[in-house]
Design a protein around this motif. Structure first.
Motif, PDB file in Angstrom:
ATOM      1  N   VAL A  53       0.851  -1.186   0.000  1.00 30.00           N
ATOM      2  CA  VAL A  53       0.000   0.000   0.000  1.00 30.00           C
ATOM      3  C   VAL A  53       0.886   1.236   0.000  1.00 30.00           C
ATOM      4  CG1 VAL A  53      -1.882   1.249   1.106  1.00 30.00           C
ATOM      5  CG2 VAL A  53      -1.753  -1.247   1.325  1.00 30.00           C
ATOM      6  N   GLU A  54       0.809   2.006  -1.074  1.00 36.70           N
ATOM      7  CA  GLU A  54       1.553   3.258  -1.194  1.00 36.70           C
ATOM      8  C   GLU A  54       0.623   4.425  -0.853  1.00 36.70           C
ATOM      9  OE1 GLU A  54       4.755   3.731  -2.174  1.00 36.70           O
ATOM     10  OE2 GLU A  54       5.197   1.598  -2.534  1.00 36.70           O
ATOM     11  N   VAL A  55       1.172   5.430  -0.228  1.00 30.97           N
ATOM     12  CA  VAL A  55       0.410   6.626   0.136  1.00 30.97           C
ATOM     13  C   VAL A  55       1.013   7.833  -0.577  1.00 30.97           C
ATOM     14  CG1 VAL A  55      -0.087   8.235   2.016  1.00 30.97           C
ATOM     15  CG2 VAL A  55      -0.401   5.769   2.363  1.00 30.97           C
ATOM     16  N   ILE A  56       0.161   8.598  -1.243  1.00 33.91           N
ATOM     17  CA  ILE A  56       0.588   9.852  -1.865  1.00 33.91           C
ATOM     18  C   ILE A  56      -0.318  10.960  -1.337  1.00 33.91           C
ATOM     19  CG2 ILE A  56       0.895  11.153  -4.003  1.00 33.91           C
ATOM     20  CD1 ILE A  56       1.334   8.518  -5.461  1.00 33.91           C
ATOM     21  N   VAL A  57       0.244  11.854  -0.563  1.00 34.45           N
ATOM     22  CA  VAL A  57      -0.527  12.967  -0.006  1.00 34.45           C
ATOM     23  C   VAL A  57      -0.493  14.114  -1.009  1.00 34.45           C
ATOM     24  CG1 VAL A  57      -0.757  14.583   1.904  1.00 34.45           C
ATOM     25  CG2 VAL A  57       0.052  12.249   2.328  1.00 34.45           C
ATOM     26  N   GLN A  58      -1.659  14.442  -1.548  1.00 35.09           N
ATOM     27  CA  GLN A  58      -1.724  15.478  -2.582  1.00 35.09           C
ATOM     28  C   GLN A  58      -3.117  16.080  -2.625  1.00 35.09           C
ATOM     29  OE1 GLN A  58      -0.259  17.943  -4.507  1.00 35.09           O
ATOM     30  NE2 GLN A  58       1.082  16.322  -5.244  1.00 35.09           N
ATOM     31  N   ASP A  59      -3.183  17.389  -2.705  1.00 38.24           N
ATOM     32  CA  ASP A  59      -4.448  18.099  -2.892  1.00 38.24           C
ATOM     33  C   ASP A  59      -4.678  18.243  -4.390  1.00 38.24           C
ATOM     34  OD1 ASP A  59      -6.643  19.731  -2.995  1.00 38.24           O
ATOM     35  OD2 ASP A  59      -5.751  21.397  -1.880  1.00 38.24           O
ATOM     36  N   LEU A  60      -5.568  17.421  -4.925  1.00 33.58           N
ATOM     37  CA  LEU A  60      -5.804  17.426  -6.364  1.00 33.58           C
ATOM     38  C   LEU A  60      -6.553  18.669  -6.833  1.00 33.58           C
ATOM     39  CD1 LEU A  60      -6.646  13.669  -6.925  1.00 33.58           C
ATOM     40  CD2 LEU A  60      -4.631  14.895  -7.738  1.00 33.58           C
ATOM     41  N   GLY A  61      -6.953  19.508  -5.901  1.00 29.07           N
ATOM     42  CA  GLY A  61      -7.594  20.757  -6.277  1.00 29.07           C
ATOM     43  C   GLY A  61      -6.603  21.814  -6.734  1.00 29.07           C
ATOM     44  N   GLN A  62      -5.300  21.515  -6.597  1.00 25.95           N
ATOM     45  CA  GLN A  62      -4.265  22.467  -6.989  1.00 25.95           C
ATOM     46  C   GLN A  62      -3.805  22.206  -8.420  1.00 25.95           C
ATOM     47  OE1 GLN A  62      -3.482  25.029  -4.899  1.00 25.95           O
ATOM     48  NE2 GLN A  62      -5.128  24.101  -3.699  1.00 25.95           N
ATOM     49  N   PRO A  63      -3.409  23.264  -9.135  1.00 22.13           N
ATOM     50  CA  PRO A  63      -2.946  23.098 -10.523  1.00 22.13           C
ATOM     51  C   PRO A  63      -1.787  22.109 -10.625  1.00 22.13           C
ATOM     52  CG  PRO A  63      -3.284  25.422 -10.010  1.00 22.13           C
ATOM     53  CD  PRO A  63      -3.423  24.680  -8.719  1.00 22.13           C
ATOM     54  N   GLN A  64      -1.834  21.253 -11.638  1.00 25.41           N
ATOM     55  CA  GLN A  64      -0.788  20.275 -11.945  1.00 25.41           C
ATOM     56  C   GLN A  64      -0.618  19.191 -10.878  1.00 25.41           C
ATOM     57  OE1 GLN A  64       0.961  20.257 -14.976  1.00 25.41           O
ATOM     58  NE2 GLN A  64      -0.620  21.760 -15.427  1.00 25.41           N
ATOM     59  N   ALA A  65      -1.526  19.148  -9.903  1.00 29.45           N
ATOM     60  CA  ALA A  65      -1.382  18.159  -8.830  1.00 29.45           C
ATOM     61  C   ALA A  65      -1.513  16.738  -9.355  1.00 29.45           C
ATOM     62  CB  ALA A  65      -2.423  18.414  -7.735  1.00 29.45           C
ATOM     63  N   ALA A  66      -2.423  16.517 -10.307  1.00 30.13           N
ATOM     64  CA  ALA A  66      -2.601  15.172 -10.854  1.00 30.13           C
ATOM     65  C   ALA A  66      -1.345  14.701 -11.577  1.00 30.13           C
ATOM     66  CB  ALA A  66      -3.801  15.142 -11.792  1.00 30.13           C
ATOM     67  N   GLN A 103     -16.467  27.622  -6.426  1.00 31.62           N
ATOM     68  CA  GLN A 103     -17.000  27.081  -7.678  1.00 31.62           C
ATOM     69  C   GLN A 103     -15.873  26.688  -8.632  1.00 31.62           C
ATOM     70  OE1 GLN A 103     -20.371  26.642  -7.374  1.00 31.62           O
ATOM     71  NE2 GLN A 103     -19.890  27.679  -5.450  1.00 31.62           N
ATOM     72  N   LEU A 104     -14.865  27.536  -8.718  1.00 29.68           N
ATOM     73  CA  LEU A 104     -13.745  27.247  -9.617  1.00 29.68           C
ATOM     74  C   LEU A 104     -12.901  26.082  -9.108  1.00 29.68           C
ATOM     75  CD1 LEU A 104     -12.672  30.900 -10.529  1.00 29.68           C
ATOM     76  CD2 LEU A 104     -14.002  29.290 -11.904  1.00 29.68           C
ATOM     77  N   GLU A 105     -12.741  25.986  -7.789  1.00 32.08           N
ATOM     78  CA  GLU A 105     -12.026  24.844  -7.220  1.00 32.08           C
ATOM     79  C   GLU A 105     -12.769  23.549  -7.499  1.00 32.08           C
ATOM     80  OE1 GLU A 105     -11.700  25.832  -3.112  1.00 32.08           O
ATOM     81  OE2 GLU A 105      -9.839  26.974  -3.353  1.00 32.08           O
ATOM     82  N   MET A 106     -14.102  23.610  -7.427  1.00 39.71           N
ATOM     83  CA  MET A 106     -14.911  22.427  -7.695  1.00 39.71           C
ATOM     84  C   MET A 106     -14.746  21.969  -9.141  1.00 39.71           C
ATOM     85  SD  MET A 106     -18.952  21.753  -6.800  1.00 39.71           S
ATOM     86  CE  MET A 106     -19.178  23.506  -6.797  1.00 39.71           C
ATOM     87  N   ILE A 107     -14.755  22.917 -10.057  1.00 39.76           N
ATOM     88  CA  ILE A 107     -14.558  22.580 -11.475  1.00 39.76           C
ATOM     89  C   ILE A 107     -13.188  21.944 -11.673  1.00 39.76           C
ATOM     90  CG2 ILE A 107     -14.239  23.557 -13.779  1.00 39.76           C
ATOM     91  CD1 ILE A 107     -16.376  25.656 -13.006  1.00 39.76           C
ATOM     92  N   HIS A 108     -12.179  22.497 -11.015  1.00 38.30           N
ATOM     93  CA  HIS A 108     -10.829  21.954 -11.184  1.00 38.30           C
ATOM     94  C   HIS A 108     -10.737  20.538 -10.635  1.00 38.30           C
ATOM     95  CE1 HIS A 108      -6.484  22.163 -11.844  1.00 38.30           C
ATOM     96  NE2 HIS A 108      -6.429  21.391 -10.777  1.00 38.30           N
ATOM     97  N   LEU A 109     -11.261  20.309  -9.431  1.00 38.58           N
ATOM     98  CA  LEU A 109     -11.149  18.991  -8.812  1.00 38.58           C
ATOM     99  C   LEU A 109     -12.018  17.958  -9.523  1.00 38.58           C
ATOM    100  CD1 LEU A 109     -10.091  17.168  -6.576  1.00 38.58           C
ATOM    101  CD2 LEU A 109     -11.947  17.990  -5.101  1.00 38.58           C
ATOM    102  N   ASN A 110     -13.278  18.320  -9.779  1.00 39.37           N
ATOM    103  CA  ASN A 110     -14.226  17.362 -10.352  1.00 39.37           C
ATOM    104  C   ASN A 110     -13.969  17.066 -11.822  1.00 39.37           C
ATOM    105  OD1 ASN A 110     -15.328  17.649  -7.831  1.00 39.37           O
ATOM    106  ND2 ASN A 110     -17.351  18.262  -8.508  1.00 39.37           N
ATOM    107  N   ILE A 111     -13.396  18.037 -12.525  1.00 33.76           N
ATOM    108  CA  ILE A 111     -13.212  17.864 -13.971  1.00 33.76           C
ATOM    109  C   ILE A 111     -11.725  17.843 -14.361  1.00 33.76           C
ATOM    110  CG2 ILE A 111     -13.619  18.869 -16.247  1.00 33.76           C
ATOM    111  CD1 ILE A 111     -16.230  20.005 -15.208  1.00 33.76           C
ATOM    112  N   ALA A 112     -11.031  18.951 -14.119  1.00 32.95           N
ATOM    113  CA  ALA A 112      -9.669  19.100 -14.653  1.00 32.95           C
ATOM    114  C   ALA A 112      -8.711  18.049 -14.106  1.00 32.95           C
ATOM    115  CB  ALA A 112      -9.146  20.500 -14.368  1.00 32.95           C
ATOM    116  N   ALA A 113      -8.742  17.819 -12.788  1.00 30.68           N
ATOM    117  CA  ALA A 113      -7.826  16.836 -12.203  1.00 30.68           C
ATOM    118  C   ALA A 113      -8.137  15.434 -12.699  1.00 30.68           C
ATOM    119  CB  ALA A 113      -7.910  16.893 -10.674  1.00 30.68           C
ATOM    120  N   LEU A 114      -9.408  15.129 -12.852  1.00 29.83           N
ATOM    121  CA  LEU A 114      -9.825  13.818 -13.360  1.00 29.83           C
ATOM    122  C   LEU A 114      -9.329  13.617 -14.793  1.00 29.83           C
ATOM    123  CD1 LEU A 114     -13.269  12.129 -12.922  1.00 29.83           C
ATOM    124  CD2 LEU A 114     -12.399  12.492 -15.231  1.00 29.83           C
TER     125      LEU A 114
END
Length: 261
Positions: A53-66, A103-114
Motif C-alpha cells: 500500500v503506497e500513500v501519496i498525499v496530494q491536494d488534487l484541487g491544486q494546478p498540476q497536482a494530478a 466554484q472554480l475549485e470544484m470545477i478543477h477537482l471534479n473535472i480538470a484533475a480527473l
C-alpha cells in the motif's frame, strides 16, 4: 497482482474501494489530502492483507497536482492497472451567492484533475492493451440541479467524458466506467453545506459506500459504461426526466432543492 490507484481514498466511497480491492489482493496507491487518515487506512490494510500500500498525499484541487501524482507513481516504479478517479466535492446554494473561488475549485477537482490524471495513465493502458478506469460521477449528472448547478454540471461532464472514452477504447480491450451513485452514506451533504433540515431528510434513503463499490465492480466485470447505484427510486429519478419538457423538470427540481431555511 494488479495495482489500483484511488483518489479521494481517505474516506467514503474511496476508502470502501480501498478495503474491497485489498480484500481482492490488489496492491494499492492511495491519494488524498489527509496524511493521517491515509496512513491509518494504509496500515490497517497492510496488517490485514498481503499487499503493498503506497500513500501519496496530494491536494488534487491544486494546478498540476494530478501530474505530480503520476510522476510520483513513475518515480516509485509502479504501474496502474485500475484507476479510480473518486476525488470530488460539492457545494449547495444559489450560484450567485456562493463563493466564486469554491466554484472554480470544484470545477478543477471534479473535472480538470480527473481529465489530467486519466490522460497521464490511459496511454500506458492502451500500450499494454489492458486496464480499467472508474470515474465517479453522480446521478446529479443526468439533469441540471438548481442550487447545485456547478456540481451537477461537473458530474454531467464526467458522465459524458467517461462514456466517450468507453467507446474509444473498446478496441484496446480497456474497460471505462462512469459510476453514478445515488445518495450515499458519507460526509458529502455536510461538507457541501446542505441545511440541517435537508441533511436529515428521512425521505432520502442513503446506501452504504460498500454497496456502491460492489455494484461498481460487478458492472466493471461486465464492461458496463454506466453504473447507477442506489434504490429503485434512484433509478426512477435518473430515467424520469426524459418524459418531461426540460423546463418543467428543472423547475420541479428547483422546488425540491430550494431550502426553506
Amino acid at each position: 497482482m494488479e495495482t489500483a490507484l484511488i483518489t479521494g481514498a481517505s474516506s467514503g466511497i474511496g476508502a470502501a474501494f480501498a478495503r474491497e480491492l485489498a480484500r481482492r489482493h490488489y496492491h494499492l496507491i492511495l491519494v488524498a489530502r489527509s496524511q493521517e487518515q491515509l496512513n491509518t487506512l494504509a496500515q490497517e490494510l497492510r496488517n490485514q492483507y498481503p499487499i503493498q500500500v503506497e500513500v501519496i498525499v496530494q491536494d488534487l484541487g491544486q494546478p498540476q497536482a494530478a501530474t505530480q501524482v503520476y510522476q510520483t507513481v513513475k518515480d516509485r516504479g509502479l504501474t496502474v492497472d485500475l484507476l479510480i478517479n473518486n476525488a470530488g466535492c460539492g457545494d449547495y446554494g444559489p450560484f450567485a451567492r456562493r463563493s466564486r473561488t469554491r466554484q472554480l475549485e470544484m470545477i478543477h477537482l471534479n473535472i480538470a484533475a480527473l481529465v489530467e490524471l486519466t490522460h497521464c495513465i490511459l496511454p500506458e493502458m492502451q500500450q499494454r492493451r489492458s486496464g480499467s478506469i472508474i470515474n465517479v460521477a453522480s446521478i446529479a449528472g443526468f439533469q441540471p440541479l438548481p442550487y447545485m448547478s456547478v456540481y451537477a454540471a461537473s458530474k454531467a461532464f464526467v458522465l459524458s467524458f467517461s462514456e466517450a472514452l468507453w467507446a474509444e477504447n473498446l478496441d484496446f480491450n480497456l474497460r471505462i466506467q462512469a459510476l453514478c451513485p445515488g445518495p450515499t452514506q458519507s460526509k458529502f451533504f455536510q461538507q457541501s453545506g446542505f441545511p440541517q433540515t435537508m441533511n436529515n431528510n428521512q425521505k432520502i434513503t442513503m446506501i452504504p459506500p460498500e454497496q456502491v463499490v460492489q455494484d461498481s465492480l460487478r458492472g466493471l466485470e461486465k464492461n458496463q459504461p454506466v453504473v447507477v447505484t442506489g434504490t429503485f427510486k434512484t433509478h426512477i429519478i435518473v430515467n424520469l426526466p426524459r418524459f418531461f419538457p426540460r423546463s418543467v423538470w428543472v423547475n420541479f427540481m428547483g422546488k425540491m432543492f430550494k431550502s426553506e431555511e
